[in-house]
Design an enzyme around this catalytic site. Structure first.
Site, mmCIF file in Angstrom:
data_model
loop_
_atom_site.group_PDB
_atom_site.id
_atom_site.type_symbol
_atom_site.label_atom_id
_atom_site.label_comp_id
_atom_site.label_asym_id
_atom_site.label_seq_id
_atom_site.Cartn_x
_atom_site.Cartn_y
_atom_site.Cartn_z
ATOM 1 N N ASN A 188 -4.071 6.251 3.556
ATOM 2 C CA ASN A 188 -4.895 5.153 3.663
ATOM 3 C C ASN A 188 -4.893 4.546 1.771
ATOM 4 O O ASN A 188 -4.427 3.406 1.744
ATOM 5 C CB ASN A 188 -6.611 5.646 3.978
ATOM 6 C CG ASN A 188 -6.495 5.491 5.255
ATOM 7 O OD1 ASN A 188 -5.993 4.999 6.184
ATOM 8 N ND2 ASN A 188 -7.454 6.001 5.702
ATOM 9 N N ARG B 180 2.647 -3.147 18.296
ATOM 10 C CA ARG B 180 3.440 -1.812 17.528
ATOM 11 C C ARG B 180 3.847 -0.920 19.399
ATOM 12 O O ARG B 180 3.108 -0.619 20.087
ATOM 13 C CB ARG B 180 2.199 -0.708 16.640
ATOM 14 C CG ARG B 180 2.269 -1.636 15.831
ATOM 15 C CD ARG B 180 1.251 -1.181 14.173
ATOM 16 N NE ARG B 180 0.536 -1.145 13.558
ATOM 17 C CZ ARG B 180 0.535 -1.438 12.579
ATOM 18 N NH1 ARG B 180 2.524 -1.476 12.307
ATOM 19 N NH2 ARG B 180 0.487 -2.437 11.432
ATOM 20 N N ARG C 1 3.515 -5.026 10.551
ATOM 21 C CA ARG C 1 3.575 -3.440 8.752
ATOM 22 C C ARG C 1 3.650 -2.142 9.248
ATOM 23 O O ARG C 1 3.172 -1.782 9.758
ATOM 24 C CB ARG C 1 2.419 -3.695 8.175
ATOM 25 C CG ARG C 1 2.406 -3.272 6.575
ATOM 26 C CD ARG C 1 2.342 -4.362 5.322
ATOM 27 N NE ARG C 1 0.704 -5.777 5.689
ATOM 28 C CZ ARG C 1 1.607 -6.051 4.587
ATOM 29 N NH1 ARG C 1 2.486 -7.469 4.091
ATOM 30 N NH2 ARG C 1 0.481 -7.864 4.960
ATOM 31 N N HIS D 71 -0.241 -10.844 17.578
ATOM 32 C CA HIS D 71 -1.439 -10.039 17.161
ATOM 33 C C HIS D 71 -1.854 -9.236 19.112
ATOM 34 O O HIS D 71 -2.295 -8.244 19.062
ATOM 35 C CB HIS D 71 -2.457 -10.013 15.978
ATOM 36 C CG HIS D 71 -2.920 -8.598 15.925
ATOM 37 N ND1 HIS D 71 -4.416 -8.187 16.138
ATOM 38 C CD2 HIS D 71 -2.079 -6.841 15.489
ATOM 39 C CE1 HIS D 71 -4.422 -7.233 15.622
ATOM 40 N NE2 HIS D 71 -3.221 -6.431 15.604
ATOM 41 N N TYR E 103 -6.487 6.774 19.434
ATOM 42 C CA TYR E 103 -7.872 5.029 18.797
ATOM 43 C C TYR E 103 -8.479 5.406 20.285
ATOM 44 O O TYR E 103 -8.048 4.890 20.950
ATOM 45 C CB TYR E 103 -6.792 4.206 18.668
ATOM 46 C CG TYR E 103 -5.282 4.301 17.741
ATOM 47 C CD1 TYR E 103 -5.181 5.553 16.362
ATOM 48 C CD2 TYR E 103 -4.767 3.130 16.671
ATOM 49 C CE1 TYR E 103 -4.869 4.544 15.332
ATOM 50 C CE2 TYR E 103 -3.888 3.218 15.733
ATOM 51 C CZ TYR E 103 -3.830 4.727 15.414
ATOM 52 O OH TYR E 103 -3.580 4.132 13.920
ATOM 53 N N ARG F 260 -16.091 -0.840 11.531
ATOM 54 C CA ARG F 260 -15.512 0.451 11.322
ATOM 55 C C ARG F 260 -15.138 -0.229 9.532
ATOM 56 O O ARG F 260 -15.642 1.226 8.724
ATOM 57 C CB ARG F 260 -14.551 0.781 12.292
ATOM 58 C CG ARG F 260 -13.600 2.464 12.020
ATOM 59 C CD ARG F 260 -12.435 2.426 12.041
ATOM 60 N NE ARG F 260 -11.484 1.797 10.952
ATOM 61 C CZ ARG F 260 -10.415 1.000 11.553
ATOM 62 N NH1 ARG F 260 -9.606 0.415 13.387
ATOM 63 N NH2 ARG F 260 -9.326 0.309 11.237
ATOM 64 N N HIS G 106 -11.441 1.650 17.073
ATOM 65 C CA HIS G 106 -10.569 0.271 17.362
ATOM 66 C C HIS G 106 -10.897 -1.044 17.986
ATOM 67 O O HIS G 106 -10.255 -1.659 18.498
ATOM 68 C CB HIS G 106 -9.156 1.138 17.639
ATOM 69 C CG HIS G 106 -8.101 -0.454 16.908
ATOM 70 N ND1 HIS G 106 -7.307 -0.907 17.618
ATOM 71 C CD2 HIS G 106 -7.236 -0.271 16.069
ATOM 72 C CE1 HIS G 106 -5.893 -1.608 17.326
ATOM 73 N NE2 HIS G 106 -6.153 -1.202 16.152
#
Length: 711
Positions: A49, A379, A409, A439, A472, A565, A593
Site C-alpha cells: 500500500n 480489472r 492502474r 469504472h 473483497y 474504509r 469494497h
C-alpha cells in the site's frame, strides 16, 4: 470575510487521511489476536500500500509542486510542497511501527520453527551451503557495476532491490551497484532444516566484498528506489496517425519505468558521506530517504511462507478456512439466468461465490435466445473464465461488446493482453474515453423469445475479477427490470458513440447525472430535518460538494452514518458543523469494497448500490453507475450487511474530530461483522441444502437463531 472551508475545522487533507487508513492496516499486524501468518500478510499489505501511495500520490504531488507551487488543497489549505513535508513526517514513525511489528511476528514465528536467519546465525553446515549457493546459483546471474567517469550511473527500476557499496581503490572512492536478479527466489531455504531461510538480498549483501574483490568495501546497504508512476495518458495529444489507444498505453507503460525517484529505502544506517551519493544521484532530500531496520524492503513472500510449515501447524497460525457459499437467493443447481427473469437476485462476495454469475455468462453464450452480451471491464484476474465465456459467445455468433478500460492502474498490461484475446475471438472492443476512465461494473444480456425482448442486467460494486471476488467484499445485483435494462442498453449505445451526456430513467451515471442526483437525495433528507436519515457505505470521501452537503445535513439535524474504509476528508463531531455525523472504518480479513447508499427510512427509503466512491475523480472524472434497489428482499439483504457493519465492535474504528481513530468500547459479547456475514452465508447454505426454499433474510432473525434467542 468568508472563512475558507479548511479554516472551519471540519475537513482534513486526503493524503494524511490515507496514511491513517494504512496505519489501521498496520494495526492489524500489531494485533496479537490476529493469527501469526495473517499478521505477516498485513505487514506485506501495509508495505505494498505504501509503495503505491508513493508511486501515485506522492508522485502526483511532486509534479504539482514543480508546475504549480501556489496550488492550494481545498480541504487543508496546504500547498503541494507543504503536503509533502507533512507526509514525510507522518511516514517516518510508520516505518518504526512496522519494524517493531515485524520483530514481534518474526520472534513468534521462530517459536513455530519458521526462522529468518542472519548469515552470522548459521552453523558451519549452513555457512557452507550458502557459500555453495552463492557461487553456483547466484554468482553466474549477477550484473555488478561500478560508477565512475567511464561507467555512468545506470537507470534503476523502481522497487527492485539493489546492493550499494561504497568502494575505495588507491585513495579513490566510487560507488558499486549490484541489482538483485529477478530470476532468484526471494528466500533461500536451508536443506535439512525445515522452515529456516535466508533472504536472498542478505546473501548478496554478505558477499558484496567478494563481488567487488578488487576494492575495499567501506560501507554497504540494501536499497531500492520508488519512482513516480502517476502517468497520465492525457498529458499528450495523440492523433489518429499515432495508432490506436492500446499502442498508446504500451508507450506510456514504458515511460513509467523511467520516471523520477520520489523515495529511497535503506535496510541499515549509513554515514552521511555515503548518503550523499543517494541524495545526489537520485535528487532527493534526507526527508525522502527512509530506514527499515528490521522489516524487509519487499514482503510479497509473506503470502507463501506458511507453505513451509506442516498443514496442521499452518492452519493453527492462519484464519480459519472459508469457502464462498452458494448464494442465499439462488437454490443450488438453479440457473441464475432463468432465476433473474423471475425476481431480482443479489450476490454478496466473498461470502457467496461468484460462480453463478460466471455460469450465467457461459449459459448465455450457448443460449439460442440470447442475442447479445455487453459488459464493461476494469480489472480481471490473470486467469479469467469470464474471458473464455465471452469469447465462446462471440464464436457462437452472439453480438459481444466489451468496453475495457486500459488505464486501470497497474493492470494496464493485463487489460491490453485480454483486449487482444477478446478481439481475436470476434468481440467488439471499445476502449472508452480520452478524459474519463470507465469504472462502472455493468453487464447486459439481451434475449429474444416468444414474449419479445427481455433484458437481464447485472450491476455491481466490484470488478469481474475471480481472484479478488474471494478477497473483497462486494455486492452484485442481477435484475430483469425492463427500465433498468433499457437504461443499460442506452448506456452501452452512448459509450459506443462517445456520448457522456446520455439521459437515463433509473440509473445514475457519472460524470453527467450521478453527483447531482446524490446531492438531490441528500437535499430530500435535509428537508425532513431531524426526521432525515442518511446511511452510506463506501471506500473514500474527498468530493468537496458532497462534504459540504453532508455538513448541511448535519446542521439540519439529519442523522448521517457513514462506513468509510479509507480516506475521509470530512471530520465528524465538529461543533457547529458535523455533530450529527458519525464515521466508522472497518479493516479486517476481507477488503471492504462495496458501495451502498441509503436515504431515508421505512416506506420512504431510497437505496442504491454503486461502482463509485464519493471522490471527485469518481463523481466528475470517471464513468460510474449507481443502480436503485427496488426489491424488498434484496434491500433486506443489503441492510443485513449494513447492520453488521454498524454493530461491529471488534474491527471497527471510529473517526474522531481531530482525525484520529479509536476502537469502540469493549462489550460483553463482541461482534465482528465479517465473521457474522461468513456465519450467515454458511447457515443459509446449510438450510438451502436441507430445504430448497430460500431462507428469509434479516439480521435480527439470524442473530436470534445464532445466539439461541426467540423471534
Amino acid at each position: 470575510m468568508t472563512q475558507a472551508i479548511w479554516e472551519q475545522g471540519y475537513t482534513q487533507n486526503r493524503e494524511l487521511s490515507w496514511l491513517q487508513f494504512n496505519a489501521r492496516v498496520l494495526a492489524e499486524a500489531e494485533d496479537e489476536s490476529v493469527p501469526l501468518l495473517e499478521r505477516l500478510k498485513f505487514l506485506s499489505i501495509f508495505t505494498s500500500n505504501l509503495d503505491e501511495f508513493f508511486m501515485i500520490r506522492v508522485g502526483s504531488l511532486d509534479d504539482m509542486a514543480a508546475v504549480d507551487k501556489n496550488h492550494i488543497d481545498n480541504k487543508s489549505g496546504m500547498t503541494a510542497r507543504e503536503q509533502l513535508r507533512r507526509i514525510y513526517t507522518a511516514v517516518e514513525p510508520l516505518y518504526e511501527r512496522r519494524d517493531a511489528a515485524f520483530s514481534d511476528v518474526e520472534r513468534r514465528l521462530r517459536g513455530e520453527s519458521l526462522c529468518r536467519l542472519h548469515i552470522s546465525e548459521l552453523d558451519a553446515a549452513g555457512q557452507k551451503y550458502i557459500k555453495h549457493y552463492f557461487k553456483n546459483v547466484m554468482a553466474p546471474v549477477l550484473s555488478p557495476q561500478i560508477v565512475d567517469s567511464h561507467h555512468p550511473f545506470p537507470h534503476l527500476e523502481g522497487k527492485v532491490l539493489h546492493i550499494a557499496a561504497l568502494l575505495a581503490h588507491k585513495k579513490n572512492e566510487r560507488l558499486g551497484l549490484l541489482p538483485v536478479p529477478a530470476s532468484l527466489p526471494a528466500l533461500v531455504f536451508l536443506p535439512g532444516q525445515p522452515g529456516q531461510y535466508v533472504p536472498v538480498e542478505d546473501i548478496l549483501l554478505e558477499y558484496a566484498d567478494h563481488v567487488f574483490e578488487m576494492y575495499d568495501v567501506l560501507e554497504k546497504t540494501v536499497f531500492c528506489v520508488t519512482r513516480n508512476a502517476d502517468i497520465n495518458p492525457d498529458d499528450e495529444t495523440f492523433g489518429a496517425e499515432e495508432g490506436d489507444f492500446r499502442k498508446r498505453m504500451e508507450k506510456l507503460l514504458r515511460q513509467r519505468r523511467r520516471m523520477a525517484v520520489v523515495r529511497v529505502e535503506l535496510n541499515r544506517p549509513i554515514s552521511d558521506h555515503f548518503k550523499e551519493y543517494f541524495r545526489t544521484r537520485f535528487e532527493v532530500t534526507d526527508a525522502q530517504i527512509f530506514l527499515s531496520r528490521r522489516a524487509p524492503l519487499k514482503m510479497a513472500y509473506a503470502f507463501s511462507l506458511g507453505e513451509h510449515l506442516p498443514e496442521k501447524q499452518r492452519a493453527a497460525l492462519s484464519d480459519p478456512p472459508f469457502t464462498p457459499q452458494q448464494p442465499g437467493m439462488l437454490p443450488a443447481g438453479q440457473s441464475l439466468l432463468k432465476a433473474a427473469l423471475k425476481k431480482d437476485i443479489l450476490l454478496s462476495y466473498p461470502y457467496e461465490t461468484m460462480e453463478p454469475f460466471l455460469q450465467m455468462i457461459r449459459e448465455a453464450a450457448g443460449d439460442p435466445h440470447v442475442v447479445s452480451i455487453r459488459i464493461t471491464i476494469y480489472r480481471l484476474a490473470r486467469k479469467a473464465k469470464l474471458v473464455e465465456y465471452l469469447c465462446a459467445a462471440a464464436e457462437n455468433g452472439k453480438d459481444v461488446t466489451v468496453l475495457i478500460e486500459l488505464r486501470a492502474r497497474f493492470d494496464e498490461q493485463n487489460n491490453i493482453d485480454w483486449s487482444e484475446r477478446l478481439e481475436e475471438a470476434g468481440c467488439k472492443i471499445i476502449y472508452g474515453f480520452e478524459d474519463y476512465k470507465v469504472h462502472s461494473k455493468i453487464c447486459l444480456i439481451t434475449r429474444q423469445d416468444r414474449a419479445g425482448l427481455r433484458y437481464i442486467t447485472q450491476v455491481g460494486t466490484g470488478n469481474y475479477n475471480e481472484k479478488t471476488a474471494a478477497q473483497y467484499t462486494d455486492v452484485s445485483l442481477i435484475t430483469s427490470n425492463e427500465h433498468i435494462g433499457m437504461d443499460a442498453g442506452a448506456f452501452f449505445n452512448n459509450m459506443a458513440l462517445g456520448n457522456l451526456e446520455g439521459k437515463y430513467e433509473r440509473l445514475l451515471v457519472a460524470p453527467n447525472s450521478f453527483k447531482d442526483h446524490i446531492l438531490a437525495l441528500m437535499d430530500e433528507q435535509i428537508a425532513k430535518g431531524g426526521e432525515g436519515y442518511i446511511l452510506l457505505k463506501f471506500n473514500s470521501l474527498t468530493d468537496i460538494d458532497v462534504i459540504e452537503k453532508l455538513r448541511q445535513a448535519s446542521c439540519a439535524g439529519v442523522r448521517v452514518e457513514m462506513i468509510v474504509r479509507g480516506i475521509c476528508c470530512l471530520l465528524p463531531g465538529v461543533k457547529g458543523h458535523t455533530e450529527n455525523v458519525s464515521v466508522t472504518s472497518i479493516v479486517g480479513r476481507f477488503l471492504e469494497h462495496s458501495r451502498i447508499f441509503v436515504f431515508g427510512r421505512g416506506a420512504d427509503e431510497k437505496m442504491y448500490i454503486s461502482s463509485a466512491d464519493l471522490m471527485t475523480r469518481n463523481t466528475e472524472r470517471r464513468v460510474e453507475i449507481a443502480c436503485p434497489i427496488d426489491s424488498q428482499e434484496v434491500r433486506a439483504r443489503l441492510h443485513d450487511i449494513l447492520y453488521a457493519m454498524q454493530h461491529d465492535t471488534v474491527k471497527a474504528r471510529v473517526l474522531q474530530p481531530d482525525g484520529t481513530y479509536c476502537k469502540k468500547p469493549a462489550v460483553p459479547d463482541p461482534v465482528c461483522a465479517q465473521a457474522l456475514l461468513m456465519q450467515q452465508a454458511i447457515s443459509e447454505a446449510h438450510q438451502q441444502s436441507a430445504n430448497p426454499a430460500p431462507p428469509a433474510p434479516g439480521w435480527k432473525k439470524f442473530l436470534h437463531h445464532l445466539f439461541g434467542g426467540e423471534d
